[in-house]
Design an enzyme around this catalytic site. Sequence first.
Site, PDB file in Angstrom:
ATOM      1  N   ASN A   7     -35.062  47.584  12.974  1.00 44.26           N
ATOM      2  CA  ASN A   7     -34.905  48.006  11.591  1.00 44.26           C
ATOM      3  C   ASN A   7     -34.040  49.254  11.606  1.00 44.26           C
ATOM      4  O   ASN A   7     -34.481  50.329  12.025  1.00 44.26           O
ATOM      5  CB  ASN A   7     -36.270  48.299  10.952  1.00 44.26           C
ATOM      6  CG  ASN A   7     -36.157  48.734   9.504  1.00 44.26           C
ATOM      7  OD1 ASN A   7     -35.238  49.455   9.129  1.00 44.26           O
ATOM      8  ND2 ASN A   7     -37.104  48.305   8.677  1.00 44.26           N
ATOM      9  N   GLU A  34     -33.281  45.918   7.051  1.00 42.32           N
ATOM     10  CA  GLU A  34     -32.950  47.012   6.145  1.00 42.32           C
ATOM     11  C   GLU A  34     -31.477  47.401   6.265  1.00 42.32           C
ATOM     12  O   GLU A  34     -31.145  48.573   6.508  1.00 42.32           O
ATOM     13  CB  GLU A  34     -33.859  48.220   6.374  1.00 42.32           C
ATOM     14  CG  GLU A  34     -35.184  48.118   5.620  1.00 42.32           C
ATOM     15  CD  GLU A  34     -35.816  49.470   5.354  1.00 42.32           C
ATOM     16  OE1 GLU A  34     -35.602  50.005   4.252  1.00 42.32           O
ATOM     17  OE2 GLU A  34     -36.515  49.978   6.242  1.00 42.32           O
ATOM     18  N   ASP A 147     -39.324  43.277  11.122  1.00 38.61           N
ATOM     19  CA  ASP A 147     -40.246  44.283  10.616  1.00 38.61           C
ATOM     20  C   ASP A 147     -41.239  43.565   9.713  1.00 38.61           C
ATOM     21  O   ASP A 147     -40.924  43.200   8.587  1.00 38.61           O
ATOM     22  CB  ASP A 147     -39.465  45.355   9.853  1.00 38.61           C
ATOM     23  CG  ASP A 147     -40.361  46.436   9.269  1.00 38.61           C
ATOM     24  OD1 ASP A 147     -41.600  46.300   9.357  1.00 38.61           O
ATOM     25  OD2 ASP A 147     -39.820  47.393   8.695  1.00 38.61           O
ATOM     26  N   ASN A 149     -44.082  44.885   8.665  1.00 37.51           N
ATOM     27  CA  ASN A 149     -44.850  45.837   7.865  1.00 37.51           C
ATOM     28  C   ASN A 149     -46.351  45.539   7.942  1.00 37.51           C
ATOM     29  O   ASN A 149     -47.066  45.572   6.938  1.00 37.51           O
ATOM     30  CB  ASN A 149     -44.364  45.836   6.418  1.00 37.51           C
ATOM     31  CG  ASN A 149     -43.246  46.843   6.192  1.00 37.51           C
ATOM     32  OD1 ASN A 149     -43.298  47.971   6.685  1.00 37.51           O
ATOM     33  ND2 ASN A 149     -42.214  46.427   5.463  1.00 37.51           N
ATOM     34  N   ASP A 218     -43.147  46.349  14.071  1.00 38.78           N
ATOM     35  CA  ASP A 218     -42.018  45.473  14.406  1.00 38.78           C
ATOM     36  C   ASP A 218     -42.475  44.526  15.514  1.00 38.78           C
ATOM     37  O   ASP A 218     -42.905  44.975  16.580  1.00 38.78           O
ATOM     38  CB  ASP A 218     -40.823  46.300  14.877  1.00 38.78           C
ATOM     39  CG  ASP A 218     -40.418  47.343  13.843  1.00 38.78           C
ATOM     40  OD1 ASP A 218     -39.610  47.009  12.957  1.00 38.78           O
ATOM     41  OD2 ASP A 218     -40.940  48.479  13.915  1.00 38.78           O
ATOM     42  N   ASP A 247     -36.057  55.467  11.570  1.00 44.36           N
ATOM     43  CA  ASP A 247     -37.435  55.823  11.904  1.00 44.36           C
ATOM     44  C   ASP A 247     -38.123  54.730  12.720  1.00 44.36           C
ATOM     45  O   ASP A 247     -39.287  54.885  13.110  1.00 44.36           O
ATOM     46  CB  ASP A 247     -38.252  56.147  10.639  1.00 44.36           C
ATOM     47  CG  ASP A 247     -37.956  55.228   9.467  1.00 44.36           C
ATOM     48  OD1 ASP A 247     -37.270  54.211   9.656  1.00 44.36           O
ATOM     49  OD2 ASP A 247     -38.417  55.525   8.346  1.00 44.36           O
ATOM     50  N   HIS A 248     -37.421  53.635  12.996  1.00 41.90           N
ATOM     51  CA  HIS A 248     -37.899  52.582  13.883  1.00 41.90           C
ATOM     52  C   HIS A 248     -37.197  52.673  15.235  1.00 41.90           C
ATOM     53  O   HIS A 248     -36.104  53.249  15.343  1.00 41.90           O
ATOM     54  CB  HIS A 248     -37.593  51.196  13.309  1.00 41.90           C
ATOM     55  CG  HIS A 248     -38.310  50.886  12.036  1.00 41.90           C
ATOM     56  ND1 HIS A 248     -39.323  49.962  11.952  1.00 41.90           N
ATOM     57  CD2 HIS A 248     -38.140  51.358  10.771  1.00 41.90           C
ATOM     58  CE1 HIS A 248     -39.747  49.873  10.705  1.00 41.90           C
ATOM     59  NE2 HIS A 248     -39.049  50.718   9.973  1.00 41.90           N
TER      60      HIS A 248
END
Length: 272
Positions: A7, A34, A147, A149, A218, A247-248
């Site tokens: 991501n 994303e 991802d 989530n 993930d 941030d991943h």
Amino acid sequence: MKIATYNVNGVNARLPVLLRWLELAQPDVVCLQELKARDERFPEQAFHDLGYDAVWNGQKSWNGVAILSRVGEIHETRRGLPADPDRTQSRYIEAAVQGVLIACLYLPNGNPRPGPRFEYKLRWFERLEAHLGTLVSLDAPVVIAGDFNVMPTDIDVYVPDRWRDDALFAPEVRAAYARLLKQGWIDALRELHPGQHIYTFWKYWRRSFERDAGLRIDHLLLNPLAARRLKAAEVDRRPRGWDKTSDHAPVWIELSDKPVRARTRKDASSHR
């Protein structure tokens, strides 16, 4: 074949980081989430210059998924889930590369919970479950990457009690993920690292990465034929420590050309 999911949190904003990581890690196939870019804004040439072909499903400002390959032609088989009434959200793309079917997804976040966004997440998960049920027993390796989530269990989140009310950790969402595993999908990281604290996401604030206060959201899910070829599964934490990064962190697996793992009872039952 080395397959990764990442991501990127904005493919153009993070392009220098992404290109640096591609040159360093040399994955064969990469699933990106994303993108946050329209189709015409996808940086196809930058990937081509590194030897990657690409298919993508973009969207302005939000969402967006792509598959990159440097080991063969990408044969796109699907974009969007079947029976999805909302085609404005670009969250799923699927393609075959060298005999492996690869799906890239970005599952809705679902916050705040309760509310319309959480209900949308559950409906999207239901459509995903229905579709993946048609893929798990295919007579070919299948990899579902992205991802999700979802933190599947308490071991997948730093300080679980702080996340009990979050849409990523809700009982309904964890149950939906568990149902995928019951279909016969194998969680690659957990298959090779059972019981280990492994994270793939760290918030930008409060030195979350430095403190290793992360989440595992993930995932790479393998059908039984792909799982028998699984050689390695890891999180590449290096890019998360770079400047202007996502941030991943990327998660990757390596599949051998031939089976390297014994067939299990789960494998056998899924092919009856």
